[in-house]
Design a protein around this motif. Sequence first.
Motif, PDB file in Angstrom:
ATOM      1  N   GLU A  49     -30.819 124.351 -34.663  1.00 15.58           N
ATOM      2  CA  GLU A  49     -30.564 124.201 -33.107  1.00 15.58           C
ATOM      3  C   GLU A  49     -29.390 124.500 -32.617  1.00 15.58           C
ATOM      4  O   GLU A  49     -28.510 124.020 -32.985  1.00 15.58           O
ATOM      5  N   PHE A  52     -25.132 123.316 -30.709  1.00 15.86           N
ATOM      6  CA  PHE A  52     -24.404 122.307 -31.660  1.00 15.86           C
ATOM      7  C   PHE A  52     -23.052 123.027 -32.289  1.00 15.86           C
ATOM      8  O   PHE A  52     -22.688 122.962 -33.446  1.00 15.86           O
ATOM      9  N   GLU A  56     -23.674 125.465 -34.759  1.00 14.44           N
ATOM     10  CA  GLU A  56     -24.629 126.772 -34.503  1.00 14.44           C
ATOM     11  C   GLU A  56     -24.546 126.744 -32.965  1.00 14.44           C
ATOM     12  O   GLU A  56     -24.810 125.748 -32.347  1.00 14.44           O
ATOM     13  N   TRP A  91     -34.869 121.552 -32.076  1.00 12.08           N
ATOM     14  CA  TRP A  91     -34.523 120.564 -33.103  1.00 12.08           C
ATOM     15  C   TRP A  91     -35.816 119.880 -33.477  1.00 12.08           C
ATOM     16  O   TRP A  91     -35.717 119.595 -34.919  1.00 12.08           O
ATOM     17  N   GLY A 109     -26.586 121.503 -39.196  1.00 18.23           N
ATOM     18  CA  GLY A 109     -25.901 120.398 -39.236  1.00 18.23           C
ATOM     19  C   GLY A 109     -26.640 118.995 -39.278  1.00 18.23           C
ATOM     20  O   GLY A 109     -26.213 118.122 -38.762  1.00 18.23           O
ATOM     21  N   MET A 110     -27.721 119.253 -40.345  1.00 17.76           N
ATOM     22  CA  MET A 110     -28.448 118.038 -40.615  1.00 17.76           C
ATOM     23  C   MET A 110     -28.093 116.953 -41.557  1.00 17.76           C
ATOM     24  O   MET A 110     -27.780 117.516 -42.680  1.00 17.76           O
ATOM     25  N   THR A 111     -28.037 116.009 -40.995  1.00 20.36           N
ATOM     26  CA  THR A 111     -27.284 114.904 -42.129  1.00 20.36           C
ATOM     27  C   THR A 111     -28.468 114.428 -43.077  1.00 20.36           C
ATOM     28  O   THR A 111     -29.726 114.419 -42.514  1.00 20.36           O
ATOM     29  N   GLN A 155     -28.850 113.024 -28.444  1.00 22.76           N
ATOM     30  CA  GLN A 155     -29.890 113.949 -28.927  1.00 22.76           C
ATOM     31  C   GLN A 155     -30.805 113.359 -29.812  1.00 22.76           C
ATOM     32  O   GLN A 155     -30.590 112.534 -30.407  1.00 22.76           O
ATOM     33  N   ASN A 157     -33.732 112.110 -32.149  1.00 18.57           N
ATOM     34  CA  ASN A 157     -34.091 112.039 -33.289  1.00 18.57           C
ATOM     35  C   ASN A 157     -32.831 112.660 -34.315  1.00 18.57           C
ATOM     36  O   ASN A 157     -33.297 113.261 -35.287  1.00 18.57           O
ATOM     37  N   THR A 158     -31.755 112.356 -33.822  1.00 16.10           N
ATOM     38  CA  THR A 158     -30.569 112.696 -34.655  1.00 16.10           C
ATOM     39  C   THR A 158     -30.044 111.248 -35.234  1.00 16.10           C
ATOM     40  O   THR A 158     -30.167 110.301 -34.831  1.00 16.10           O
ATOM     41  N   THR A 159     -28.966 111.643 -36.115  1.00 15.98           N
ATOM     42  CA  THR A 159     -28.369 110.257 -36.576  1.00 15.98           C
ATOM     43  C   THR A 159     -27.579 109.453 -35.489  1.00 15.98           C
ATOM     44  O   THR A 159     -27.384 108.254 -35.532  1.00 15.98           O
ATOM     45  N   ALA A 187     -28.742 119.206 -28.219  1.00 18.78           N
ATOM     46  CA  ALA A 187     -27.604 118.748 -28.553  1.00 18.78           C
ATOM     47  C   ALA A 187     -26.345 118.748 -27.429  1.00 18.78           C
ATOM     48  O   ALA A 187     -25.704 117.936 -27.253  1.00 18.78           O
ATOM     49  N   ASP A 205     -21.979 113.755 -33.295  1.00 23.48           N
ATOM     50  CA  ASP A 205     -20.971 114.090 -34.474  1.00 23.48           C
ATOM     51  C   ASP A 205     -19.526 114.353 -34.160  1.00 23.48           C
ATOM     52  O   ASP A 205     -19.537 115.216 -33.223  1.00 23.48           O
ATOM     53  N   GLU A 231     -21.083 110.720 -42.887  1.00 22.23           N
ATOM     54  CA  GLU A 231     -22.489 111.276 -43.216  1.00 22.23           C
ATOM     55  C   GLU A 231     -22.327 112.626 -43.824  1.00 22.23           C
ATOM     56  O   GLU A 231     -21.215 113.203 -43.767  1.00 22.23           O
ATOM     57  N   TYR A 233     -23.912 116.751 -44.400  1.00 22.01           N
ATOM     58  CA  TYR A 233     -24.616 117.652 -44.069  1.00 22.01           C
ATOM     59  C   TYR A 233     -25.318 118.045 -45.222  1.00 22.01           C
ATOM     60  O   TYR A 233     -24.631 118.581 -46.292  1.00 22.01           O
TER      61      TYR A 233
HETATM   62  N1  ARG Z   1     -26.075 115.586 -37.927  1.00 19.33           N
HETATM   63  C1  ARG Z   1     -26.841 115.012 -36.932  1.00 19.33           C
HETATM   64  C2  ARG Z   1     -28.395 114.564 -37.504  1.00 19.33           C
HETATM   65  O1  ARG Z   1     -28.592 115.261 -38.658  1.00 19.33           O
HETATM   66  C3  ARG Z   1     -27.011 115.852 -35.596  1.00 19.33           C
HETATM   67  C4  ARG Z   1     -27.618 117.307 -36.045  1.00 19.33           C
HETATM   68  C5  ARG Z   1     -27.948 118.120 -34.863  1.00 19.33           C
HETATM   69  N2  ARG Z   1     -28.000 119.501 -35.111  1.00 19.33           N
HETATM   70  C6  ARG Z   1     -28.251 120.417 -34.115  1.00 19.33           C
HETATM   71  N3  ARG Z   1     -28.148 121.739 -34.481  1.00 19.33           N
HETATM   72  N4  ARG Z   1     -28.523 120.111 -33.045  1.00 19.33           N
HETATM   73  O2  ARG Z   1     -28.892 114.060 -37.137  1.00 19.33           O
END
Ligand code: ARG
Length: 272
Positions: A49, A52, A56, A91, A109-111, A155, A157-159, A187, A205, A231, A233
């Motif tokens: 997504e 971010f 990205e 996302w 950037g997914m945790t 955002q 459904n994110t951490t 994001a 983040d 966290e 990624y």
């Molecule tokens: N690190 C956080 C998660 O995994 C946020 C990631 C959001 N990444 C993005 N490209 N919007 O939940």
Amino acid sequence: MKKHFLIVPLMLIMMVALMAGCTQEAGPEATDGNGEPKTPAMKLIAVGECTFAPFEYIDETTGQPAGFDVDLIHAIAEAAGFEVEYRNMDWNSLIAALQTGEADLVVSGMTITDERALEVKFSDPYFESGQAWCVEEGSPIKALDDLAGKTVAVQINTTADYAAQKLDEKFKEEGKPGLNIKRLEQAADVFNELKVGGADAVISDLPVIQEYLKNHPDSNIIIPEPAFTVEYYGIAMRKQDKEIHELINKGLATIKASGKYDELYEKYFGTK
Ligand code: ARG
């Protein structure tokens, strides 16, 4: 007798010339070194997504995805010998895209979380991050606990969203007013929400908040405290794609050992 002396070296010279000519014409890609034709490199689709930054985002001049994650997956692909195309996607669609076969890799950037690991296979961790919060300068919110009864933008459904929900429960357990959570699709939306006064604070983040501040020096936004979670990624893949898991982890290990990872890290984050 005399003739043979000439013919043998001549043939040798011709053979060497032929072989050299072959490799030059066909290029190094066409054979595997033993003269056998190489199977064409596997092509994988990576998605993320792209709001971010610096992980990205859409590059303003090219209109194409760019950022640390985009460079990272291309470097991994080069090291592991596959081709990759990076595409922008919502996302909430990323993990589903793996299941439908629309994508092979989520690099966003997914945790790495236990819940997500029920659905996908994560690569070895590639980046240490954490959740932080920010407010406008002069805000009465000076510590995380001051968020009780306030509105925070995250955002969905994110951490950050999960951290906000945990905070809300904690406040309520303590008999305080809860946290009003604005769960937004993208994001980057969270910063606009803060700017227009739709939220009192943002949770996201830390490196992403820092990047926003860097790109918006006049925003008057401050990060009062260090990150409050740790966290990591990971690149998400389909569980059954064992061959891809290996390629990704090997490629990641290779670029960490070669210095390529550090080069990319410095490009986006400065020296460690
Ligand atoms: N690190 C956080 C998660 O995994 C946020 C990631 C959001 N990444 C993005 N490209 N919007 O939940």
